[in-house]
Design an enzyme around this catalytic site. Structure first.
Site, PDB file in Angstrom:
ATOM      1  N   HIS A 145      -5.518 -15.009  -3.683  1.00  0.00           N
ATOM      2  CA  HIS A 145      -6.423 -13.929  -3.291  1.00  0.00           C
ATOM      3  C   HIS A 145      -7.763 -14.073  -4.003  1.00  0.00           C
ATOM      4  O   HIS A 145      -7.945 -13.556  -5.105  1.00  0.00           O
ATOM      5  CB  HIS A 145      -5.788 -12.582  -3.644  1.00  0.00           C
ATOM      6  CG  HIS A 145      -4.485 -12.330  -2.949  1.00  0.00           C
ATOM      7  ND1 HIS A 145      -3.304 -12.904  -3.348  1.00  0.00           N
ATOM      8  CD2 HIS A 145      -4.182 -11.579  -1.859  1.00  0.00           C
ATOM      9  CE1 HIS A 145      -2.322 -12.512  -2.535  1.00  0.00           C
ATOM     10  NE2 HIS A 145      -2.828 -11.714  -1.633  1.00  0.00           N
ATOM     11  N   GLU A 203       7.941  11.972 -10.429  1.00  0.00           N
ATOM     12  CA  GLU A 203       8.956  11.031 -10.885  1.00  0.00           C
ATOM     13  C   GLU A 203       8.389   9.619 -10.990  1.00  0.00           C
ATOM     14  O   GLU A 203       8.649   8.891 -11.954  1.00  0.00           O
ATOM     15  CB  GLU A 203      10.148  11.021  -9.925  1.00  0.00           C
ATOM     16  CG  GLU A 203      10.854  12.358  -9.769  1.00  0.00           C
ATOM     17  CD  GLU A 203      10.163  13.294  -8.778  1.00  0.00           C
ATOM     18  OE1 GLU A 203       9.215  12.859  -8.081  1.00  0.00           O
ATOM     19  OE2 GLU A 203      10.577  14.463  -8.699  1.00  0.00           O
ATOM     20  N   HIS A 206     -10.022 -11.780   1.359  1.00  0.00           N
ATOM     21  CA  HIS A 206      -9.070 -11.074   0.490  1.00  0.00           C
ATOM     22  C   HIS A 206      -7.920 -11.955   0.015  1.00  0.00           C
ATOM     23  O   HIS A 206      -7.659 -12.060  -1.177  1.00  0.00           O
ATOM     24  CB  HIS A 206      -8.482  -9.852   1.202  1.00  0.00           C
ATOM     25  CG  HIS A 206      -7.249  -9.315   0.535  1.00  0.00           C
ATOM     26  ND1 HIS A 206      -7.290  -8.526  -0.582  1.00  0.00           N
ATOM     27  CD2 HIS A 206      -5.924  -9.495   0.807  1.00  0.00           C
ATOM     28  CE1 HIS A 206      -6.049  -8.244  -0.974  1.00  0.00           C
ATOM     29  NE2 HIS A 206      -5.202  -8.806  -0.140  1.00  0.00           N
ATOM     30  N   HIS A 221      19.899  16.534  -2.000  1.00  0.00           N
ATOM     31  CA  HIS A 221      19.937  16.349  -3.451  1.00  0.00           C
ATOM     32  C   HIS A 221      21.147  15.555  -3.923  1.00  0.00           C
ATOM     33  O   HIS A 221      21.280  15.278  -5.110  1.00  0.00           O
ATOM     34  CB  HIS A 221      19.915  17.712  -4.156  1.00  0.00           C
ATOM     35  CG  HIS A 221      18.564  18.364  -4.141  1.00  0.00           C
ATOM     36  ND1 HIS A 221      17.841  18.551  -2.988  1.00  0.00           N
ATOM     37  CD2 HIS A 221      17.782  18.839  -5.144  1.00  0.00           C
ATOM     38  CE1 HIS A 221      16.681  19.136  -3.280  1.00  0.00           C
ATOM     39  NE2 HIS A 221      16.617  19.313  -4.583  1.00  0.00           N
TER      40      HIS A 221
END
Lengths: 657, 657
Positions: free
Chosen positions: B26, B405, B258, B467
């Protein structure tokens, strides 16, 4: 006349009573947002509780799914058939009732989507609103013209997925999306200040949203804000400043009211303070009457819509796509493709095969909506039939999601749930880990969302271990209700798409190679062998089968080489291609045994982690695959380095004879 | 004098040449950010290439990891020992060389963290900067006083994890964190406008960052911005407006530059345009000299630091914690705890056992830093020894991550990589899917990060299927280099922590129950049986073992009941507790066979998805567990409903005898 306060309190007391009886649940949010919900459901939301699936209804999504009692209370009060029996409320969170701890799509009509994992509802809502805009571009405003409201808490806005969704809502200028933020300053651990200092209004504005803040307990202020948001010409955030657990005399405004029953004393005090003389689960007749009237206020709008729709020339196509029924004749494209590639036998990477499949299918299945998380020319997901969607033109069929895998998947869920579209989206297989929570929701909600996951093993080469999936496919296979396809060639790739499209009740994953592979299915048959999950690609020759080599995807051709190496040594081996474990498991035992070759030595090969393969090779078998992370080098060097070679497969088989 | 332009071009030509030779890579980002990197590494970054692990160095993190050649070029040019041989550059992305496709922690010293999965580096950097602030609060500014710089692209800022990290940097006011954004307006699919309309400066400001925008090719402007950012008193975003692939005559400014080699013609034209007469991989002597001088400019600062450090009273503790060596005597706390609970036999949920374990360990292991993603009082992760961290006081040991999280896990990686801390963080087990990409990085980078994942099965009850983990534990077990513990009682919980802390080279997961469980290990031993992975908890009695019941966590007590049911029928069954598959796999074959009971009927029970258990039960065995998603009801009803009962286990065993 029944007051707003009484109607809102009906939500609050149903919430308190149900949670108290269940001995678990989350009263804080329904009580805090009861006023906002009352204003929305009595003055703004276009719906008819007697026809909950009316296609042009406004969508209401409770992203803060732990506040499920808000939804159930609304459903009961407004008279949704599946919630109109108070027993559902009395048996909140109990086995055999629809009123699950978190709202579940398919259990109750009022749940447009399953929520609970935070942030998902916000991103789903962006998908719903995009679907509305796309559908309106196709069918016109007479047929499609509805708002999407989403109610979200601080947790939803803290989750990263919310940022991905918010950004895209801005890019597409989803002006009919209205987010009602329960701005209560409380998170589970305490005051939100311990973990957030964001200026949410400024944050949303930075993504081109219209924003405002209101007192979430002042019905007129809420109404004014919603009316303004409808007209804003941008997606709108309404920060509703609320008191969590509003109505609980001593616990309101504290994290204590978030996720536990209030207790009998507190509820009694709440009744006294509100002057609410009705007993548990009882709603005063005038209040219930007022709610039930609100629940069917939309009937006249629906009748007008039905009239317009009856006159709509494209109604059959609208009904077909909304029902999720595939168009007539699409299987001809499947057959023609299979015939062509089995004859021409191109040496394509399966990602390239996937593109050719999409080139064949997207013209004949116009509800397929493509996209990629900024890897379009690597995933090969765009086709001639799918021009990009933009803010100013939503007639297109291709979505540039940006580098937002999680948002993409959750938005695809919204597109699918809204109805009218079959979304597919691409990223690298490894980045299934970024979108996993949303893929799980596709599976839980039985949504036909297609995940095009390319660069599916160490075969991607130089990008190295950060990009090489090891555990990914095992994790996907372990997830219920997901079909995981790893096709070996262009024929299997088309068959995988066919099986995935035929599977209307769940998501599918296509694990596709970066590297070129031979076409192995060189004899055409219209039968979908991939839909059997596994099949004998090449039977043992000359004598009875001694060895069964089981492979998927890019390793099927490697197994074919190993078969030859074994034949050279006089060992009769069959090659089983196993593109989809889940479908194979559904086959009759006799078929499975015949494919797996009972009593033969079984060797599996897959250039991924070996976890789970004991299911197919048994105790005497071997699995050739990865036992750790990959490395950065050209693909052929990596296969050699990690011992995933035809020779290794042949040797493992021979050693076990 | 060697000019800035020549020094920056040295980066560009090494990048072009290496990628051309590797035939992949890249170039766009290293070429676009060469000017910014040159200013940073020659004028600001505090480092000494000859002592790359100097504890008080500034940290530089390349979040846009695909631009790895930027890092390798910098390492070569400044003279990092492990990159100073040009062969490393010439063999970019090749087997056996350190210059992997994406920068890998442990391969080259200049890579402070492994990057490539986008956004991780930004969140890691927040962890590094928090670690610095926390370490400074402990050891003082004389010992700890360094900046954290992170270079990120549009992709990093689109990923949701970036928002989680940015928010927390604002909450903690990490004023020594400086984010250099490669603002090049190009993503892989084309102009960033197709997928982003965010005002990034406004977005960061909304999270209390200092922001500015500069011409990323103007060295003086860049220097001014960095100098200002250092003094801003807030975390700083510097938007560096750049041209992607700057220096490529026809391809610069386009997505074409890129992620692919430029081609010989383009590189030749770049050489001509820059007047760069040196051949491939050659750096003019004056340019290399200037770079190498820059690489050791920090030596004097380091010498001064060494002098201060020698006088620092707390240097032993500093060295110990930075080396990751545990303190003397901590095992006494382990032993005392095990003795106490095996005698008292409390009926604790293992999450509660986990809290008691942490209460015992956190006072004696001061480098343990707790936290939770807004579930502190559910995960039970806070202890008396761990007071919360805040912007104004970083001497604490407990982090309120908010509902983030993914950010939590990635920040924990940063805390661990920085050195000096052993982070642990809690959420519900199901939400491992939100943090999976970061947990994978913990494993790839051998970081001792502890994941406290409670509510570990349908045993969580009413919260329902959103859950209830099903596939989660299988997915974690499938991930290389992760120890997955599912302890059965307080003794095993402590043993799991002990084994996890002893495992300095990888993360551990603790899957802990919400529901109460009996203490099963009632006879004290200092031996860590959990560290064996599995062991016979109760041998068959009366006669030779016929049945082996294998269980983990909350199902071990259920297996004990089944053993009794079988005994009542005269069937001799042993119960094997298997808290950690990975550690069991490391045991000698004889031990494994003796535990598993070769020739016995084996039945496994675990209230999670059954995927993978064939490894232990063999072809004649049975697995009692979940085959689909869960439901919302009280826990005991769910066990009954899904047939996960002692009777079902006993029946399955008996049916196979």
């Amino acid at each position: 006349m029944t007051t707003h306060a009484a109607m809102a309190n009906a939500i609050r007391f149903l919430t308190m009573d149900a949670i108290e009886k269940a001995k678990s649940g989350h009263p804080g949010m329904p009580m805090g947002m009861a006023d906002v919900a009352t204003v929305l459901f009595t003055r703004f939301l276009k719906y008819d509780a007697k026809a909950p699936k009316w296609a042009d209804r406004d969508r209401f999504i409770l992203s803060a799914g732990h506040g499920s009692m808000l939804l159930y209370a609304l459903g009961y009060l407004t008279g949704f058939e599946d919630l109109s029996d108070i027993e559902q409320i009395k048996n909140f969170r109990q086995m055999g009732y629809r009123t699950a701890g978190h709202p579940e799509f398919g259990h109750v009509a009022i749940a447009e989507t399953t929520t609970g994992p935070l942030g998902q509802g916000v991103a789903n809502a962006v998908g719903f609103a995009l679907a509305e805009k796309m559908a309106a571009a196709r069918h016109g405003k007479d047929v499609v013209d509805h708002y999407t409201y989403v109610m979200a808490g601080d947790g939803c806005l803290m989750e990263g997925i919310s940022q991905e969704a918010i950004s895209l809502a801005g890019v597409w200028n989803l002006s009919k999306l209205i987010l009602l933020w329960d701005d209560n300053h409380i998170c589970i651990d305490g005051d939100t200040a311990i973990s957030t200092s964001d200026d949410q209004l400024a944050r949303f504005q930075a993504s081109n949203w219209d924003v405002c803040r209101v007192d979430g307990h002042d019905p007129e202020a809420i109404a004014t804000a919603i009316a303004a948001a409808q007209k804003s010409g941008q997606p709108s955030l309404i920060a509703c400043r609320t008191t969590i657990g509003k109505g609980a005399p001593t616990k309101a405004g504290s994290e204590k009211v978030h996720g536990a029953p209030l207790g009998g004393d507190e509820i009694a005090a709440a009744r006294a303070a509100a002057g609410w003389s009705a007993g548990p689960f009882e709603i005063p007749a005038d209040v219930l009457d007022a709610w039930r009237a609100a629940g069917t206020k939309g009937a006249s709008a629906r009748a007008e819509w039905e009239k317009r729709f009856a006159a709509y020339a494209g109604k059959d196509e609208f009904l077909r796509t909304n029902a999720g029924t595939l168009p007539q004749g699409w299987k001809q494209a499947v057959s023609a493709f299979k015939q062509k590639v089995s004859a021409e036998q191109p040496k394509w990477a399966t990602r390239k095969a996937g593109q050719e499949v999409l080139e064949a299918l997207t013209p004949v299945i116009p509800e397929m909506i493509g996209g990629s998380a900024d890897l379009t020319h690597s995933n090969l997901t765009i086709t001639k039939a799918t021009k990009p969607v933009s803010a100013s033109d939503c007639s297109g069929r291709y979505i540039h999601y940006g580098v937002r895998e999680h948002g993409m998947a959750s938005i695809m869920n919204g597109l699918s749930l809204h109805g009218g579209f079959i979304p597919y989206g691409g990223t690298f297989l490894i980045f299934a880990n970024y979108l996993w929570p949303a893929l799980r929701m596709s599976a839980m909600m039985d949504q036909r969302v297609l995940y095009v996951l390319t660069h599916d093993s160490i075969g991607l080469g130089e990008d190295g271990p950060t990009h090489q999936p090891i555990e990914t496919v095992a994790a996907l296979r372990a997830t219920p209700n997901v079909l995981v396809f790893r096709p070996a060639d262009p024929v299997e790739t088309m068959e995988a798409y066919e099986a995935a499209l035929d599977n209307a009740k769940g998501p599918s994953v296509f694990a596709l190679s970066r590297q070129n592979l031979p076409t192995l299915r060189t004899t055409h048959t219209d039968e979908n062998l991939t839909a059997k999950g596994a099949y004998v690609l090449a039977e043992a020759e000359g004598k009875k089968r001694q060895v069964t080599l089981i492979a998927t995807g890019s390793e099927v051709s490697l197994a074919m080489e190993a078969r030859k190496l074994l034949a050279d040594k006089g060992i009769a081996a069959a090659v089983v291609s196993m593109p989809c474990w889940e479908l194979f498991e559904r086959q009759p035992k006799e078929y499975r045994n015949s494919v797996l070759g009972e009593g033969t030595v079984r060797v599996a090969v897959e250039a991924l982690g070996t976890f789970g393969w004991e299911r197919w090779v048994g105790e005497n078998g071997a699995v050739i695959g990865m036992n750790g992370f990959g490395a950065s080098a050209p693909a052929e060097k990596l296969y050699e380095h990690f011992g995933i070679t035809a020779q290794a497969v042949a040797d493992a088989a021979q050693a076990r004879l």
